[in-house]
Design a protein around this motif. Sequence first.
Motif, mmCIF file in Angstrom:
data_model
loop_
_atom_site.group_PDB
_atom_site.id
_atom_site.type_symbol
_atom_site.label_atom_id
_atom_site.label_comp_id
_atom_site.label_asym_id
_atom_site.label_seq_id
_atom_site.Cartn_x
_atom_site.Cartn_y
_atom_site.Cartn_z
ATOM 1 N N SER A 61 -57.898 50.547 -29.639
ATOM 2 C CA SER A 61 -58.539 49.650 -28.679
ATOM 3 C C SER A 61 -59.442 50.417 -27.728
ATOM 4 C CB SER A 61 -57.481 48.902 -27.865
ATOM 5 O OG SER A 61 -56.691 48.093 -28.701
ATOM 6 N N GLU A 62 -60.370 49.672 -27.140
ATOM 7 C CA GLU A 62 -61.221 50.198 -26.081
ATOM 8 C C GLU A 62 -61.427 49.102 -25.055
ATOM 9 O OE1 GLU A 62 -65.687 51.972 -25.228
ATOM 10 O OE2 GLU A 62 -64.964 51.882 -27.297
ATOM 11 N N VAL A 63 -61.260 49.437 -23.790
ATOM 12 C CA VAL A 63 -61.425 48.468 -22.712
ATOM 13 C C VAL A 63 -62.909 48.119 -22.575
ATOM 14 C CG1 VAL A 63 -61.078 48.008 -20.261
ATOM 15 C CG2 VAL A 63 -59.395 49.375 -21.508
ATOM 16 N N LEU A 64 -63.215 46.810 -22.592
ATOM 17 C CA LEU A 64 -64.584 46.320 -22.492
ATOM 18 C C LEU A 64 -64.912 45.744 -21.118
ATOM 19 C CD1 LEU A 64 -64.714 44.441 -25.912
ATOM 20 C CD2 LEU A 64 -65.558 46.751 -25.419
ATOM 21 N N VAL A 65 -63.967 44.991 -20.531
ATOM 22 C CA VAL A 65 -64.201 44.307 -19.257
ATOM 23 C C VAL A 65 -62.945 44.401 -18.396
ATOM 24 C CG1 VAL A 65 -64.720 42.086 -18.138
ATOM 25 C CG2 VAL A 65 -65.785 42.648 -20.334
ATOM 26 N N VAL A 66 -63.126 44.746 -17.130
ATOM 27 C CA VAL A 66 -62.055 44.710 -16.132
ATOM 28 C C VAL A 66 -62.645 44.080 -14.887
ATOM 29 C CG1 VAL A 66 -60.422 46.021 -14.728
ATOM 30 C CG2 VAL A 66 -60.975 46.814 -17.041
ATOM 31 N N GLU A 67 -62.289 42.813 -14.645
ATOM 32 C CA GLU A 67 -62.727 42.109 -13.439
ATOM 33 C C GLU A 67 -61.476 41.590 -12.737
ATOM 34 O OE1 GLU A 67 -65.491 39.149 -14.858
ATOM 35 O OE2 GLU A 67 -66.959 40.659 -15.436
ATOM 36 N N GLU A 68 -60.843 42.486 -11.982
ATOM 37 C CA GLU A 68 -59.560 42.182 -11.339
ATOM 38 C C GLU A 68 -59.706 41.053 -10.340
ATOM 39 O OE1 GLU A 68 -56.144 44.489 -8.715
ATOM 40 O OE2 GLU A 68 -57.781 45.647 -9.576
ATOM 41 N N PRO A 69 -58.815 40.087 -10.311
ATOM 42 C CA PRO A 69 -57.712 39.804 -11.232
ATOM 43 C C PRO A 69 -58.033 38.652 -12.190
ATOM 44 C CG PRO A 69 -57.330 38.583 -9.232
ATOM 45 C CD PRO A 69 -58.706 39.240 -9.120
ATOM 46 N N HIS A 70 -59.265 38.556 -12.647
ATOM 47 C CA HIS A 70 -59.648 37.368 -13.411
ATOM 48 C C HIS A 70 -59.927 37.562 -14.892
ATOM 49 C CE1 HIS A 70 -59.650 34.998 -9.784
ATOM 50 N NE2 HIS A 70 -60.349 35.953 -9.199
ATOM 51 N N THR A 71 -60.462 38.714 -15.300
ATOM 52 C CA THR A 71 -60.825 38.887 -16.704
ATOM 53 C C THR A 71 -60.512 40.299 -17.176
ATOM 54 O OG1 THR A 71 -62.682 37.366 -16.366
ATOM 55 C CG2 THR A 71 -62.688 38.624 -18.410
ATOM 56 N N LEU A 72 -59.884 40.375 -18.347
ATOM 57 C CA LEU A 72 -59.612 41.648 -19.007
ATOM 58 C C LEU A 72 -59.940 41.465 -20.480
ATOM 59 C CD1 LEU A 72 -58.354 44.531 -18.976
ATOM 60 C CD2 LEU A 72 -56.170 43.420 -19.537
ATOM 61 N N SER A 73 -60.709 42.408 -21.037
ATOM 62 C CA SER A 73 -61.076 42.309 -22.443
ATOM 63 C C SER A 73 -61.052 43.686 -23.079
ATOM 64 C CB SER A 73 -62.467 41.684 -22.577
ATOM 65 O OG SER A 73 -62.804 41.505 -23.940
ATOM 66 N N TYR A 74 -60.587 43.742 -24.337
ATOM 67 C CA TYR A 74 -60.585 45.005 -25.082
ATOM 68 C C TYR A 74 -60.666 44.724 -26.572
ATOM 69 C CZ TYR A 74 -55.556 43.832 -24.529
ATOM 70 O OH TYR A 74 -54.343 43.182 -24.449
ATOM 71 N N THR A 75 -61.087 45.754 -27.293
ATOM 72 C CA THR A 75 -61.128 45.632 -28.748
ATOM 73 C C THR A 75 -59.709 45.723 -29.291
ATOM 74 O OG1 THR A 75 -61.478 48.002 -29.016
ATOM 75 C CG2 THR A 75 -63.450 46.613 -28.932
ATOM 76 N N TRP A 76 -59.534 45.185 -30.489
ATOM 77 C CA TRP A 76 -58.233 45.183 -31.172
ATOM 78 C C TRP A 76 -58.538 45.485 -32.634
ATOM 79 C CZ3 TRP A 76 -53.362 44.195 -29.102
ATOM 80 C CH2 TRP A 76 -52.324 43.945 -30.006
#
Length: 138
Positions: A61-76
């Motif tokens: 995985s690689e972290v794509l988006v971190v918008e605390e505390p509303h959005t978290l996205s990563y590759t799988w």
Amino acid sequence: MKPDVSLDFQYKSSIDKVWNALTDSEKLAKWIWDNDFKPLVGHKFQFRAVPNEWWNGIVESEVLVVEEPHTLSYTWVSAGEATTVTWTLKESVDGGTNLHFEQTGFSEETKARQGAIEGAKYSWTKMGEELEKLLAAL
């Protein structure tokens, strides 16, 4: 793009508590798998499960988006399939948290084998239940 897997969870816990369970490596290990996750865009990490005869037990995985505390996205990326996982958190009127999950990017070959997507839905639903247990214990 329409998500291949889309699930909604409602938790009684605060948005900050749910965010922490999504972004703290030790807590993630309690409801997903062992990992070396850090909530930093560009951070490469692995989820590690028990391997079996069909799968090596590793998700890259690689972290794509971190918008605390509303959005978290990563590759799988696992078993030859590369998808994107996105968690969206919204505070509910009662002080709890609405957690929306999406997994997008399954290959056309996988989409043709609907069982793989149904299996993903089943697995993420079970993980959502484990998250609920963890939040109740915190």
